[in-house]
Motif scaffolding. Structure first.
Motif, PDB file in Angstrom:
ATOM      1  N   TYR A 100      19.288  72.425  59.202  1.00  0.00           N
ATOM      2  CA  TYR A 100      18.387  71.784  58.288  1.00  0.00           C
ATOM      3  C   TYR A 100      17.402  72.825  57.761  1.00  0.00           C
ATOM      4  O   TYR A 100      16.793  73.554  58.532  1.00  0.00           O
ATOM      5  N   ASP A 101      17.252  72.912  56.478  1.00  0.00           N
ATOM      6  CA  ASP A 101      16.327  73.861  55.859  1.00  0.00           C
ATOM      7  C   ASP A 101      15.000  73.157  55.611  1.00  0.00           C
ATOM      8  O   ASP A 101      14.922  72.231  54.802  1.00  0.00           O
ATOM      9  N   LEU A 102      13.966  73.583  56.326  1.00  0.00           N
ATOM     10  CA  LEU A 102      12.656  72.939  56.197  1.00  0.00           C
ATOM     11  C   LEU A 102      12.012  73.184  54.841  1.00  0.00           C
ATOM     12  O   LEU A 102      11.217  72.380  54.373  1.00  0.00           O
ATOM     13  N   ARG A 103      12.352  74.296  54.224  1.00  0.00           N
ATOM     14  CA  ARG A 103      11.743  74.609  52.929  1.00  0.00           C
ATOM     15  C   ARG A 103      12.221  73.648  51.845  1.00  0.00           C
ATOM     16  O   ARG A 103      11.442  73.172  51.032  1.00  0.00           O
ATOM     17  N   THR A 104      13.521  73.384  51.826  1.00  0.00           N
ATOM     18  CA  THR A 104      14.067  72.507  50.784  1.00  0.00           C
ATOM     19  C   THR A 104      14.287  71.083  51.266  1.00  0.00           C
ATOM     20  O   THR A 104      14.637  70.211  50.486  1.00  0.00           O
TER      21      THR A 104
ATOM     22  N   VAL B 105      21.763  72.275  55.677  1.00  0.00           N
ATOM     23  CA  VAL B 105      22.428  73.489  55.235  1.00  0.00           C
ATOM     24  C   VAL B 105      23.944  73.353  55.413  1.00  0.00           C
ATOM     25  O   VAL B 105      24.704  73.543  54.486  1.00  0.00           O
ATOM     26  N   HIS B 106      24.361  73.016  56.612  1.00  0.00           N
ATOM     27  CA  HIS B 106      25.767  72.818  56.931  1.00  0.00           C
ATOM     28  C   HIS B 106      25.894  71.683  57.925  1.00  0.00           C
ATOM     29  O   HIS B 106      24.963  71.380  58.664  1.00  0.00           O
ATOM     30  N   LYS B 107      27.076  71.122  57.976  1.00  0.00           N
ATOM     31  CA  LYS B 107      27.363  70.072  58.926  1.00  0.00           C
ATOM     32  C   LYS B 107      28.667  70.436  59.626  1.00  0.00           C
ATOM     33  O   LYS B 107      29.640  70.807  58.972  1.00  0.00           O
ATOM     34  N   VAL B 108      28.667  70.365  60.944  1.00  0.00           N
ATOM     35  CA  VAL B 108      29.859  70.658  61.720  1.00  0.00           C
ATOM     36  C   VAL B 108      30.361  69.354  62.318  1.00  0.00           C
ATOM     37  O   VAL B 108      29.633  68.679  63.042  1.00  0.00           O
ATOM     38  N   LEU B 109      31.580  68.992  62.008  1.00  0.00           N
ATOM     39  CA  LEU B 109      32.198  67.800  62.575  1.00  0.00           C
ATOM     40  C   LEU B 109      33.219  68.235  63.616  1.00  0.00           C
ATOM     41  O   LEU B 109      34.096  69.041  63.333  1.00  0.00           O
ATOM     42  N   MET B 110      33.087  67.685  64.813  1.00  0.00           N
ATOM     43  CA  MET B 110      34.012  68.021  65.891  1.00  0.00           C
ATOM     44  C   MET B 110      34.848  66.776  66.202  1.00  0.00           C
ATOM     45  O   MET B 110      34.443  65.665  65.908  1.00  0.00           O
ATOM     46  N   ASP B 111      36.004  66.985  66.806  1.00  0.00           N
ATOM     47  CA  ASP B 111      36.902  65.872  67.110  1.00  0.00           C
ATOM     48  C   ASP B 111      36.314  64.916  68.140  1.00  0.00           C
ATOM     49  O   ASP B 111      36.524  63.712  68.072  1.00  0.00           O
ATOM     50  N   MET B 112      35.593  65.455  69.113  1.00  0.00           N
ATOM     51  CA  MET B 112      35.007  64.623  70.153  1.00  0.00           C
ATOM     52  C   MET B 112      33.503  64.864  70.221  1.00  0.00           C
ATOM     53  O   MET B 112      32.981  65.790  69.621  1.00  0.00           O
TER      54      MET B 112
ATOM     55  N   ASP C 148      28.389  80.928  65.336  1.00  0.00           N
ATOM     56  CA  ASP C 148      27.386  81.716  64.637  1.00  0.00           C
ATOM     57  C   ASP C 148      26.898  80.812  63.508  1.00  0.00           C
ATOM     58  O   ASP C 148      27.704  80.358  62.694  1.00  0.00           O
ATOM     59  N   MET C 149      25.605  80.532  63.460  1.00  0.00           N
ATOM     60  CA  MET C 149      25.114  79.556  62.485  1.00  0.00           C
ATOM     61  C   MET C 149      25.291  80.017  61.038  1.00  0.00           C
ATOM     62  O   MET C 149      25.207  79.218  60.125  1.00  0.00           O
ATOM     63  N   ARG C 150      25.577  81.298  60.815  1.00  0.00           N
ATOM     64  CA  ARG C 150      25.821  81.785  59.461  1.00  0.00           C
ATOM     65  C   ARG C 150      27.252  81.532  59.016  1.00  0.00           C
ATOM     66  O   ARG C 150      27.542  81.561  57.828  1.00  0.00           O
TER      67      ARG C 150
END
Length: 125
Positions: free
Chosen positions: A1-5, A9-16, A44-46
């Motif tokens: 989550y970008d606090l400035r905007t 930023v990204h979302k990671v969906l996992m199977d479980m 790596d969050m990037r």
């Protein structure tokens, strides 16, 4: 989550379901997730498209995770009644701890100096 905007930023969906997340104290862009599928995933969050490392060895859902103060290894506690210590750069654990009295491990922590491990389990004591 970008606090400035104020946007994700990204979302990671996992199977479980993921049970716990812990940031590496020495590599601030890296974090590891304990998952219901018996594995831990280091990201790596990037570059969230793919996990940097998948850590295997547990036989049950991984419930908690904590990094050592050095950031070179982490400990996991699992529904399979074991504590495992993983090097950050290896997919397999280097140590396994289990005793007759240990039950499902719900909480794990490294001491501040990295010499001791604490765990909380379902042993009714």
């Amino acid at each position: 989550y970008d606090l400035r905007t104020q946007t994700p930023v990204h979302k990671v969906l996992m199977d479980m379901r993921s049970n716990s997340l812990c940031w590496n104290p020495m590599e601030p862009f890296n974090f590891t997730v304990a998952n219901e599928d018996t594995k831990c995933y280091t990201f790596d969050m990037r570059k969230l498209e793919i996990a940097r490392m998948v850590h295997k060895d547990h036989l049950g859902a991984v419930l908690d995770i904590d990094y050592s103060p050095t950031g070179k290894e982490f400990v996991t506690g699992s529904y399979d009644k074991t504590l495992r210590i993983f090097p950050v750069d290896s997919g397999r654990s280097r140590d396994v701890y289990h005793t007759r009295r240990m039950q499902k491990i719900f909480a794990v922590k490294f001491s501040q100096d990295g010499r001791f491990l604490m765990s909380g389990s379902d042993e009714t004591n």
